[in-house]
Scaffold this motif. Structure first.
Motif, PDB file in Angstrom:
ATOM      1  N   TRP A 260     -48.449  22.736 -30.302  1.00  0.00           N
ATOM      2  CA  TRP A 260     -47.282  22.003 -30.796  1.00  0.00           C
ATOM      3  C   TRP A 260     -47.699  20.578 -31.139  1.00  0.00           C
ATOM      4  O   TRP A 260     -48.510  19.971 -30.436  1.00  0.00           O
ATOM      5  CB  TRP A 260     -46.179  21.944 -29.738  1.00  0.00           C
ATOM      6  CG  TRP A 260     -45.400  23.218 -29.597  1.00  0.00           C
ATOM      7  CD1 TRP A 260     -45.721  24.299 -28.830  1.00  0.00           C
ATOM      8  CD2 TRP A 260     -44.165  23.530 -30.243  1.00  0.00           C
ATOM      9  NE1 TRP A 260     -44.761  25.272 -28.952  1.00  0.00           N
ATOM     10  CE2 TRP A 260     -43.787  24.831 -29.811  1.00  0.00           C
ATOM     11  CE3 TRP A 260     -43.327  22.853 -31.131  1.00  0.00           C
ATOM     12  CZ2 TRP A 260     -42.621  25.455 -30.245  1.00  0.00           C
ATOM     13  CZ3 TRP A 260     -42.160  23.471 -31.565  1.00  0.00           C
ATOM     14  CH2 TRP A 260     -41.817  24.756 -31.128  1.00  0.00           C
ATOM     15  N   LYS A 261     -47.120  20.061 -32.215  1.00  0.00           N
ATOM     16  CA  LYS A 261     -47.250  18.647 -32.542  1.00  0.00           C
ATOM     17  C   LYS A 261     -45.907  17.973 -32.274  1.00  0.00           C
ATOM     18  O   LYS A 261     -44.858  18.485 -32.674  1.00  0.00           O
ATOM     19  CB  LYS A 261     -47.668  18.456 -34.000  1.00  0.00           C
ATOM     20  CG  LYS A 261     -49.123  18.826 -34.260  1.00  0.00           C
ATOM     21  CD  LYS A 261     -49.549  18.467 -35.677  1.00  0.00           C
ATOM     22  CE  LYS A 261     -51.028  18.755 -35.888  1.00  0.00           C
ATOM     23  NZ  LYS A 261     -51.467  18.410 -37.265  1.00  0.00           N
ATOM     24  N   LEU A 262     -45.961  16.829 -31.602  1.00  0.00           N
ATOM     25  CA  LEU A 262     -44.753  16.132 -31.178  1.00  0.00           C
ATOM     26  C   LEU A 262     -44.830  14.669 -31.592  1.00  0.00           C
ATOM     27  O   LEU A 262     -45.872  14.025 -31.421  1.00  0.00           O
ATOM     28  CB  LEU A 262     -44.590  16.205 -29.654  1.00  0.00           C
ATOM     29  CG  LEU A 262     -44.787  17.565 -28.974  1.00  0.00           C
ATOM     30  CD1 LEU A 262     -44.745  17.399 -27.459  1.00  0.00           C
ATOM     31  CD2 LEU A 262     -43.729  18.547 -29.439  1.00  0.00           C
ATOM     32  N   LEU A 263     -43.744  14.157 -32.117  1.00  0.00           N
ATOM     33  CA  LEU A 263     -43.616  12.726 -32.355  1.00  0.00           C
ATOM     34  C   LEU A 263     -42.722  12.178 -31.248  1.00  0.00           C
ATOM     35  O   LEU A 263     -41.553  12.560 -31.133  1.00  0.00           O
ATOM     36  CB  LEU A 263     -43.011  12.446 -33.731  1.00  0.00           C
ATOM     37  CG  LEU A 263     -42.903  10.964 -34.120  1.00  0.00           C
ATOM     38  CD1 LEU A 263     -44.288  10.315 -34.169  1.00  0.00           C
ATOM     39  CD2 LEU A 263     -42.180  10.799 -35.454  1.00  0.00           C
ATOM     40  N   VAL A 264     -43.286  11.295 -30.430  1.00  0.00           N
ATOM     41  CA  VAL A 264     -42.648  10.874 -29.185  1.00  0.00           C
ATOM     42  C   VAL A 264     -42.418   9.367 -29.210  1.00  0.00           C
ATOM     43  O   VAL A 264     -43.289   8.601 -29.652  1.00  0.00           O
ATOM     44  CB  VAL A 264     -43.537  11.241 -27.975  1.00  0.00           C
ATOM     45  CG1 VAL A 264     -42.872  10.839 -26.668  1.00  0.00           C
ATOM     46  CG2 VAL A 264     -43.857  12.728 -27.989  1.00  0.00           C
ATOM     47  N   GLY A 271     -36.257   5.240 -22.143  1.00  0.00           N
ATOM     48  CA  GLY A 271     -36.888   6.451 -21.649  1.00  0.00           C
ATOM     49  C   GLY A 271     -37.670   7.171 -22.736  1.00  0.00           C
ATOM     50  O   GLY A 271     -38.008   6.605 -23.776  1.00  0.00           O
ATOM     51  N   VAL A 272     -37.945   8.449 -22.495  1.00  0.00           N
ATOM     52  CA  VAL A 272     -38.752   9.263 -23.409  1.00  0.00           C
ATOM     53  C   VAL A 272     -37.830  10.049 -24.332  1.00  0.00           C
ATOM     54  O   VAL A 272     -36.848  10.651 -23.884  1.00  0.00           O
ATOM     55  CB  VAL A 272     -39.661  10.233 -22.624  1.00  0.00           C
ATOM     56  CG1 VAL A 272     -40.498  11.082 -23.583  1.00  0.00           C
ATOM     57  CG2 VAL A 272     -40.567   9.459 -21.670  1.00  0.00           C
ATOM     58  N   ARG A 273     -38.173  10.034 -25.613  1.00  0.00           N
ATOM     59  CA  ARG A 273     -37.450  10.848 -26.590  1.00  0.00           C
ATOM     60  C   ARG A 273     -38.461  11.577 -27.471  1.00  0.00           C
ATOM     61  O   ARG A 273     -39.526  11.032 -27.778  1.00  0.00           O
ATOM     62  CB  ARG A 273     -36.536   9.990 -27.468  1.00  0.00           C
ATOM     63  CG  ARG A 273     -35.395   9.317 -26.725  1.00  0.00           C
ATOM     64  CD  ARG A 273     -34.377   8.747 -27.710  1.00  0.00           C
ATOM     65  NE  ARG A 273     -34.992   7.776 -28.611  1.00  0.00           N
ATOM     66  CZ  ARG A 273     -34.514   7.492 -29.828  1.00  0.00           C
ATOM     67  NH1 ARG A 273     -33.462   8.137 -30.295  1.00  0.00           N
ATOM     68  NH2 ARG A 273     -35.110   6.577 -30.577  1.00  0.00           N
ATOM     69  N   VAL A 274     -38.122  12.787 -27.860  1.00  0.00           N
ATOM     70  CA  VAL A 274     -38.952  13.546 -28.795  1.00  0.00           C
ATOM     71  C   VAL A 274     -38.232  13.548 -30.135  1.00  0.00           C
ATOM     72  O   VAL A 274     -37.145  14.112 -30.272  1.00  0.00           O
ATOM     73  CB  VAL A 274     -39.201  14.976 -28.292  1.00  0.00           C
ATOM     74  CG1 VAL A 274     -39.967  15.785 -29.337  1.00  0.00           C
ATOM     75  CG2 VAL A 274     -39.983  14.946 -26.982  1.00  0.00           C
TER      76      VAL A 274
END
Length: 301
Positions: A260-264, A271-274
Motif C-alpha cells: 500500500w502507498k499512503l499519504l500521511v 494527530g495522524v491523518r491518512v
C-alpha cells in the motif's frame, strides 16, 4: 231497513278494499341516508379489521450468544480490529497501542445485520511495553453483497495515563526547523534492525497502516504491518507535516504480503491523518517476513 244497511256496508267494503294490518314490532326500512351510512360503517370496520390483520414489525432475530475461547483466532481477530481503531484515534510517532491479551469474548449472530463480537482485552503501549488497563469493545462485521468495514465501539480505562506530548512537540519542531526532508527505506532491514532516529517514522507508519487495516479487516483476516519499504517527507507550507509511505501489510491467515502507498499528515495538535491510499498490485515474488521481523512491528524502543 236492516237489509238496506247490510247492502250499503257490503258495497262500501268492495270499493275501499281490505285493510292491511301492520305489526307494531316491524321496523320500517332505513331511509336513504341511513342506508349509505350503514354501508360506510361496514366498509370502515372491514378496512380496520384488514389493517389489524397485518403482522407487526419485529426487531432483527438474534441467535444465542456464544462464548469464545479468548486464545483462539476469532477472539484475537476482533480484538486486533479494536487495536487498529484505537490507533486511528490515539496513535502518534510516540504512541502505538496493541492488544496484550484477550480476557473474554462472545459472539452474537444477528440475522440480517451481521456478526457482533464483544471482547474484553488488556491494552498496552507497544513502544514502552507499558500496561494501559482493560478495554471493552463491540466489533460488528456487517453482512452484505459488498464488504463493509467493521463497526467498532470501544471504551478503555487507561488511555490517558501515558503523556507523549513533550516528545511529539520536540520532534515536530525539529522537523519544521530542518533544512532537509527526512527519508528512509527498508524499516526494519533484513536483520530486523531499526535505526533509533527512524523509530518515530516506523511507529507513524504503523499508525497510518491501522487506517487501512481497519478498513480491510473482516472475520477471516488478521493484519499486521511487516515493513516500511520507504518513507519520504513531503514539502508542506501547512502546520501539518506530510509523508509519503510505501508499506507492506502482512495478512497472517493467508500469509499474503500486500503493498500500500499512503499519504500521511501529522502534527501534535491534529494527530495522524491518512489523506490518500493506493493499493499496489500483488507481488508474486514477495514472501512472508521472518517471524522475528513480524514481531518487531511493535517492539519496544
Amino acid at each position: 231497513m236492516s237489509w238496506f244497511v247490510y247492502v250499503a256496508v257490503t258495497l262500501l267494503s268492495l270499493v275501499q278494499g281490505n285493510p292491511t294490518v301492520r305489526s307494531s314490532q316491524q321496523q320500517a326500512p332505513p331511509a336513504a341516508g341511513q342506508s349509505i351510512g350503514y354501508v360506510q360503517q361496514q366498509q370502515s370496520t372491514l378496512q380496520y379489521n384488514k389493517m389489524e390483520s397485518k403482522p407487526a414489525l419485529t426487531p432483527a432475530e438474534t441467535m444465542p450468544v456464544e462464548e469464545l475461547d479468548p486464545s483462539h483466532y476469532p477472539a484475537r481477530r476482533a480484538a486486533h480490529v479494536a487495536q487498529h481503531y484505537l490507533n486511528t484515534q490515539h496513535g502518534s510517532p510516540f504512541k502505538l497501542l496493541g492488544v496484550d491479551r484477550v480476557v473474554s469474548a462472545t459472539l452474537e449472530k444477528i440475522a440480517g445485520v451481521g456478526m457482533k463480537y464483544f471482547v474484553v482485552f488488556a491494552l498496552k503501549e507497544m513502544i514502552t511495553n507499558e500496561p494501559m488497563g482493560q478495554c471493552s469493545t463491540e466489533v460488528l462485521y456487517p453482512i452484505g453483497e459488498e464488504q463493509a468495514p467493521p463497526q467498532v465501539q470501544c471504551s478503555c480505562d487507561g488511555l490517558l495515563q501515558i503523556d507523549t506530548k513533550a516528545h511529539e512537540e520536540a520532534l515536530y519542531q525539529q522537523l519544521k526547523a530542518s533544512d532537509s526532508l527526512v527519508s528512509g527505506h527498508n524499516i526494519p532491514d533484513s536483520y530486523g534492525f531499526i535505526a533509533p532516529e527512524m523509530k518515530p517514522f516506523w511507529h507513524l507508519g504503523g499508525v497510518a497502516s491501522s487506517f487501512v487495516m481497519l478498513k480491510e479487516s473482516n472475520e477471516s483476516t488478521l493484519y499486521n504491518m511487516a515493513q516500511v519499504v520507504n518513507v519520504t517527507q513531503q514539502e508542506s507550507q501547512d502546520k501539518e507535516l506530510t509523508f509519503q509511505y510505501h508499506v507492506l501489510l502482512h495478512e497472517m491467515v493467508s500469509q499474503e504480503i500486500i503493498h500500500w502507498k499512503l499519504l500521511v499528515s501529522w502534527c501534535p495538535a491534529e494527530g495522524v491523518r491518512v489523506l490518500q491510499t493506493e493499493w499496489q498490485p500483488k507481488c508474486h515474488h514477495c514472501v512472508a517476513p521472518p517471524s522475528n521481523t513480524t514481531l518487531t512491528l511493535y517492539s519496544p524502543s
